[in-house]
Design a protein around this motif. Structure first.
Motif, PDB file in Angstrom:
ATOM      1  N   ALA A 140     -17.688   2.146  -8.086  1.00  0.00           N
ATOM      2  CA  ALA A 140     -16.572   2.721  -8.844  1.00  0.00           C
ATOM      3  C   ALA A 140     -16.415   2.047 -10.198  1.00  0.00           C
ATOM      4  CB  ALA A 140     -15.283   2.600  -8.036  1.00  0.00           C
ATOM      5  N   ASP A 141     -16.562   0.724 -10.237  1.00  0.00           N
ATOM      6  CA  ASP A 141     -16.380   0.000 -11.487  1.00  0.00           C
ATOM      7  C   ASP A 141     -17.511   0.253 -12.478  1.00  0.00           C
ATOM      8  OD1 ASP A 141     -14.040  -1.005 -10.498  1.00  0.00           O
ATOM      9  OD2 ASP A 141     -14.849  -2.967  -9.957  1.00  0.00           O
TER      10      ASP A 141
ATOM     11  N   MET B  87       0.853  -1.189   0.000  1.00  0.00           N
ATOM     12  CA  MET B  87       0.000   0.000   0.000  1.00  0.00           C
ATOM     13  C   MET B  87       0.887   1.237   0.000  1.00  0.00           C
ATOM     14  SD  MET B  87      -3.161   0.959   2.551  1.00  0.00           S
ATOM     15  CE  MET B  87      -2.146   0.916   4.028  1.00  0.00           C
ATOM     16  N   GLY B  88       0.650   2.159  -0.949  1.00  0.00           N
ATOM     17  CA  GLY B  88       1.476   3.333  -1.092  1.00  0.00           C
ATOM     18  C   GLY B  88       1.209   4.370  -0.011  1.00  0.00           C
ATOM     19  N   ALA B  89       2.090   5.399  -0.004  1.00  0.00           N
ATOM     20  CA  ALA B  89       1.958   6.454   1.004  1.00  0.00           C
ATOM     21  C   ALA B  89       0.639   7.200   0.855  1.00  0.00           C
ATOM     22  CB  ALA B  89       3.136   7.422   0.878  1.00  0.00           C
ATOM     23  N   ALA B  90       0.206   7.436  -0.385  1.00  0.00           N
ATOM     24  CA  ALA B  90      -1.065   8.148  -0.607  1.00  0.00           C
ATOM     25  C   ALA B  90      -2.228   7.375  -0.019  1.00  0.00           C
ATOM     26  CB  ALA B  90      -1.270   8.390  -2.100  1.00  0.00           C
ATOM     27  N   MET B  91      -2.253   6.067  -0.268  1.00  0.00           N
ATOM     28  CA  MET B  91      -3.358   5.258   0.253  1.00  0.00           C
ATOM     29  C   MET B  91      -3.334   5.215   1.775  1.00  0.00           C
ATOM     30  SD  MET B  91      -6.050   3.490  -0.532  1.00  0.00           S
ATOM     31  CE  MET B  91      -5.970   2.847  -2.215  1.00  0.00           C
ATOM     32  N   ARG B  92      -2.155   5.136   2.374  1.00  0.00           N
ATOM     33  CA  ARG B  92      -2.080   5.125   3.840  1.00  0.00           C
ATOM     34  C   ARG B  92      -2.649   6.411   4.424  1.00  0.00           C
ATOM     35  NH1 ARG B  92       2.957   2.505   2.917  1.00  0.00           N
ATOM     36  NH2 ARG B  92       4.074   4.505   2.995  1.00  0.00           N
ATOM     37  N   ARG B  93      -2.357   7.532   3.805  1.00  0.00           N
ATOM     38  CA  ARG B  93      -2.878   8.804   4.307  1.00  0.00           C
ATOM     39  C   ARG B  93      -4.393   8.911   4.104  1.00  0.00           C
ATOM     40  NH1 ARG B  93       1.998  12.822   2.151  1.00  0.00           N
ATOM     41  NH2 ARG B  93       3.654  11.774   3.335  1.00  0.00           N
TER      42      ARG B  93
ATOM     43  N   ALA C  15      -6.863  10.585 -12.662  1.00  0.00           N
ATOM     44  CA  ALA C  15      -8.093   9.801 -12.521  1.00  0.00           C
ATOM     45  C   ALA C  15      -8.026   8.578 -13.421  1.00  0.00           C
ATOM     46  CB  ALA C  15      -9.308  10.646 -12.894  1.00  0.00           C
ATOM     47  N   PRO C  16      -8.425   7.404 -12.916  1.00  0.00           N
ATOM     48  CA  PRO C  16      -8.366   6.190 -13.724  1.00  0.00           C
ATOM     49  C   PRO C  16      -9.383   6.225 -14.854  1.00  0.00           C
ATOM     50  CG  PRO C  16      -9.556   5.766 -11.691  1.00  0.00           C
ATOM     51  CD  PRO C  16      -9.013   7.154 -11.586  1.00  0.00           C
ATOM     52  N   ALA C  17      -9.038   5.608 -15.956  1.00  0.00           N
ATOM     53  CA  ALA C  17      -9.977   5.498 -17.072  1.00  0.00           C
ATOM     54  C   ALA C  17     -10.757   4.211 -16.930  1.00  0.00           C
ATOM     55  CB  ALA C  17      -9.207   5.515 -18.399  1.00  0.00           C
ATOM     56  N   LEU C  18     -12.028   4.327 -16.603  1.00  0.00           N
ATOM     57  CA  LEU C  18     -12.886   3.155 -16.408  1.00  0.00           C
ATOM     58  C   LEU C  18     -13.801   3.000 -17.614  1.00  0.00           C
ATOM     59  CD1 LEU C  18     -13.785   3.881 -12.670  1.00  0.00           C
ATOM     60  CD2 LEU C  18     -11.971   2.420 -13.556  1.00  0.00           C
ATOM     61  N   LYS C  19     -13.180   2.914 -18.787  1.00  0.00           N
ATOM     62  CA  LYS C  19     -13.952   2.990 -20.021  1.00  0.00           C
ATOM     63  C   LYS C  19     -14.877   1.804 -20.216  1.00  0.00           C
ATOM     64  CE  LYS C  19     -10.369   5.746 -22.282  1.00  0.00           C
ATOM     65  NZ  LYS C  19      -9.391   5.822 -23.386  1.00  0.00           N
ATOM     66  N   GLY C  20     -14.507   0.662 -19.679  1.00  0.00           N
ATOM     67  CA  GLY C  20     -15.340  -0.506 -19.889  1.00  0.00           C
ATOM     68  C   GLY C  20     -16.684  -0.431 -19.215  1.00  0.00           C
ATOM     69  N   SER C  21     -16.866   0.514 -18.307  1.00  0.00           N
ATOM     70  CA  SER C  21     -18.116   0.588 -17.570  1.00  0.00           C
ATOM     71  C   SER C  21     -19.080   1.625 -18.111  1.00  0.00           C
ATOM     72  CB  SER C  21     -17.821   0.923 -16.098  1.00  0.00           C
ATOM     73  OG  SER C  21     -17.148   2.147 -16.019  1.00  0.00           O
TER      74      SER C  21
ATOM     75  N   CYS D 106      -6.444   5.805  -6.375  1.00  0.00           N
ATOM     76  CA  CYS D 106      -5.177   5.220  -5.915  1.00  0.00           C
ATOM     77  C   CYS D 106      -5.179   3.691  -5.949  1.00  0.00           C
ATOM     78  CB  CYS D 106      -4.860   5.698  -4.492  1.00  0.00           C
ATOM     79  SG  CYS D 106      -4.458   7.443  -4.378  1.00  0.00           S
ATOM     80  N   SER D 107      -6.184   3.094  -6.581  1.00  0.00           N
ATOM     81  CA  SER D 107      -6.272   1.638  -6.629  1.00  0.00           C
ATOM     82  C   SER D 107      -6.579   1.185  -8.050  1.00  0.00           C
ATOM     83  CB  SER D 107      -7.352   1.133  -5.662  1.00  0.00           C
ATOM     84  OG  SER D 107      -8.636   1.620  -6.039  1.00  0.00           O
ATOM     85  N   THR D 108      -6.489  -0.115  -8.247  1.00  0.00           N
ATOM     86  CA  THR D 108      -6.864  -0.722  -9.519  1.00  0.00           C
ATOM     87  C   THR D 108      -8.055  -1.632  -9.294  1.00  0.00           C
ATOM     88  OG1 THR D 108      -5.443  -2.657  -9.187  1.00  0.00           O
ATOM     89  CG2 THR D 108      -4.441  -0.702 -10.210  1.00  0.00           C
ATOM     90  N   THR D 109      -8.605  -2.155 -10.370  1.00  0.00           N
ATOM     91  CA  THR D 109      -9.727  -3.084 -10.238  1.00  0.00           C
ATOM     92  C   THR D 109      -9.358  -4.257  -9.351  1.00  0.00           C
ATOM     93  OG1 THR D 109     -10.518  -2.487 -12.449  1.00  0.00           O
ATOM     94  CG2 THR D 109     -11.336  -4.553 -11.520  1.00  0.00           C
ATOM     95  N   ALA D 110      -8.101  -4.706  -9.445  1.00  0.00           N
ATOM     96  CA  ALA D 110      -7.670  -5.871  -8.671  1.00  0.00           C
ATOM     97  C   ALA D 110      -7.476  -5.549  -7.194  1.00  0.00           C
ATOM     98  CB  ALA D 110      -6.374  -6.429  -9.257  1.00  0.00           C
ATOM     99  N   THR D 111      -7.022  -4.311  -6.868  1.00  0.00           N
ATOM    100  CA  THR D 111      -6.717  -3.972  -5.473  1.00  0.00           C
ATOM    101  C   THR D 111      -7.848  -3.223  -4.772  1.00  0.00           C
ATOM    102  OG1 THR D 111      -5.678  -1.866  -6.110  1.00  0.00           O
ATOM    103  CG2 THR D 111      -4.265  -3.822  -6.037  1.00  0.00           C
ATOM    104  N   ARG D 112      -8.869  -2.825  -5.525  1.00  0.00           N
ATOM    105  CA  ARG D 112      -9.919  -1.976  -4.966  1.00  0.00           C
ATOM    106  C   ARG D 112     -10.729  -2.691  -3.894  1.00  0.00           C
ATOM    107  NH1 ARG D 112     -11.926   0.230  -9.863  1.00  0.00           N
ATOM    108  NH2 ARG D 112      -9.954   1.362  -9.797  1.00  0.00           N
ATOM    109  N   THR D 113     -10.971  -3.976  -4.074  1.00  0.00           N
ATOM    110  CA  THR D 113     -11.755  -4.733  -3.102  1.00  0.00           C
ATOM    111  C   THR D 113     -11.101  -4.681  -1.719  1.00  0.00           C
ATOM    112  OG1 THR D 113     -12.641  -6.220  -4.788  1.00  0.00           O
ATOM    113  CG2 THR D 113     -12.640  -7.026  -2.519  1.00  0.00           C
ATOM    114  N   ARG D 114      -9.810  -4.949  -1.682  1.00  0.00           N
ATOM    115  CA  ARG D 114      -9.080  -4.939  -0.401  1.00  0.00           C
ATOM    116  C   ARG D 114      -8.992  -3.523   0.171  1.00  0.00           C
ATOM    117  NH1 ARG D 114      -6.159  -8.727   2.288  1.00  0.00           N
ATOM    118  NH2 ARG D 114      -6.711 -10.204   0.639  1.00  0.00           N
ATOM    119  N   ALA D 115      -8.865  -2.523  -0.688  1.00  0.00           N
ATOM    120  CA  ALA D 115      -8.762  -1.136  -0.221  1.00  0.00           C
ATOM    121  C   ALA D 115     -10.043  -0.695   0.473  1.00  0.00           C
ATOM    122  CB  ALA D 115      -8.442  -0.206  -1.391  1.00  0.00           C
TER     123      ALA D 115
END
Length: 424
Positions: free
Chosen positions: A334-335, A1-7, A186-192, A120-129
């Motif tokens: 988000a997705d 987990m990066g510094a941004a996410m920790r904050r 900002a992430p590009a969530l084009k598939g949604s 600050c997350s991806t589709t794969a890490t968003r659940t845990r975040a």
């Protein structure tokens, strides 16, 4: 987990701490300490909820246009001023205006912080975040309520001034923490994006997005059937029909928080690779069992100890369901969001939650006066949650319903060239 996410997660804990620090004592403060009575204390809660309902429709666009960080900082300043003013107010009008500002500020923080997590997350890490966010929120609420209870003394108004002053400082600390966060683009969530998303923007586009509308309906039922009943209808049922003492009710609330804190990451391992729609449906079945057990506590066939145990079990089962929802529902919002609209989708879902919570006390007359009818209705509502979840699943793409598939597909793609080194 990066510094941004920790904050960001620290910011979530600070927000929850501020809410838990004062909200449980708002009624006592207005009704008894300021001597305004139960009617104006109820109006203060209404003003608090109204502030949230007024602010949220405008917050989403501000997040998407200006970014989530300025919104969190601005909301924290507004909430800080509201908290400080509330502690110093003695008359009806200043108290109601302060509660309005505090409610608006606290409500605006939630979708903005959620959007920061998305960025600050991806589709794969968003659940845990989002699971960690829920854990930190409950930890902050519990610690805030515990420390706030040690400070307040209804015979000493200055103790409440200190309480609200500390809360005001905590919100300013939150603003300072978030000001140091450096967000990626900002992430590009084009598939949604819905097929017709380009036709109209804003709220019209959201209302034309069938999956998001169904998720909002499901979210309203979830929040109304669970959070909306904790301190209203279910509490009235427990004290009136089941003969539960206030101390047992407090223990039940503690069991709910304890179940979340203990089960959160164990539950996460079970749900993060499964279809979200089926996880939500399972929550509906768990809550159905919880309502049936609550009904048993009110039948009067067993001892007071058995009734108390059944009631505490009900709250613990609700907590397990909440732990399953936290890494499931918020990431799904988000997705589903089109590119550039994550803030608006988060704000819309937060607005649905506030509406459900505002209508939650409608269960009080049934819980107190017609207890078995009350239980029967919410057993059916919980079964309805399972049905709505499965129905929503038919509107989702495979990756939206099960984000772990995106990880699997990338792994397969990365190994495909090695499997055929001399193709063609």
């Amino acid at each position: 987990m990066g510094a941004a996410m920790r904050r960001i997660q620290a910011g979530n804990a600070l927000t929850a701490f501020g809410i838990g620090f004062t909200v449980p004592f708002l009624y006592i403060y207005v009704a008894q300490v300021r001597g305004l009575g139960s009617m104006w204390a109820t109006c203060a809660f209404i003003a608090f909820a109204l502030g949230a309902l007024v602010a949220l429709p405008f917050v989403g666009r501000a997040i998407d246009r200006r970014g989530p960080s300025p919104v969190v900082i601005g909301a924290a300043v507004v909430a800080s001023l509201g908290a400080l003013s509330l502690g110093l107010s003695t008359g009806v009008v200043p108290i109601l205006l302060s509660a309005l500002a505090l409610g608006a500020g606290q409500a605006a923080m939630q979708p903005a912080l959620a959007t920061m997590i998305v960025w600050c997350s991806t589709t794969a890490t968003r659940t845990r975040a989002f699971a960690l966010q829920f854990f930190m929120q409950n930890l902050g609420l519990g610690i805030g309520g515990l420390l706030g209870g040690q400070i307040v003394d209804e015979n000493h108004p200055n103790s409440f001034v200190l309480l609200f002053s500390i809360e005001a400082v905590m919100f300013l600390v939150l603003a300072g923490v978030i000001a140091t966060v450096r967000l990626p683009h900002a992430p590009a969530l084009k598939g949604s994006v819905p097929k017709d998303a380009g036709a109209k923007g804003g709220w019209q586009r959201l209302l034309r997005h069938k999956a998001m509308v169904q998720l909002c309906v499901l979210g309203f039922v979830l929040f109304f059937a669970c959070y909306g009943q904790f301190e209203s209808g279910l509490a009235a049922f427990g004290t009136e029909a089941a003969g539960i003492s206030p101390s047992t009710l407090g223990f039940a609330l503690a069991a709910n928080t304890g179940a979340i804190v203990v089960a959160q990451f164990a539950v996460l391992r079970l749900v993060e690779k499964r279809r979200r729609s089926r996880v939500i449906a399972l929550v509906g079945l768990i809550w159905t069992a919880a309502w049936v057990i609550a009904g048993f506590s009110g039948l009067g066939h067993g001892s007071a100890t058995m009734a108390a145990a059944a009631f505490v079990t009900t709250y613990a089962l609700f907590g397990i369901g909440e732990a399953m929802l936290s890494p499931t529902v918020a990431p799904l919002v988000a997705d589903l969001a089109p590119e550039g609209s994550v803030g608006q989708y988060n704000s819309a879902f937060a607005l649905v939650k506030q509406m459900a919570l505002a209508l939650g006390p409608l269960g009080v007359p049934l819980g107190a006066g017609l207890p078995m009818l009350y239980i029967g209705i919410f057993v059916l509502v919980s079964l309805g949650i399972a049905w709505l979840a499965l129905r929503l699943g038919r509107q989702l793409t495979p990756v939206q319903d099960n984000p772990s598939l995106s990880v699997q597909s990338r792994v397969v793609a990365s190994h495909t060239p090695a499997a055929e080194p001399v193709a063609a």
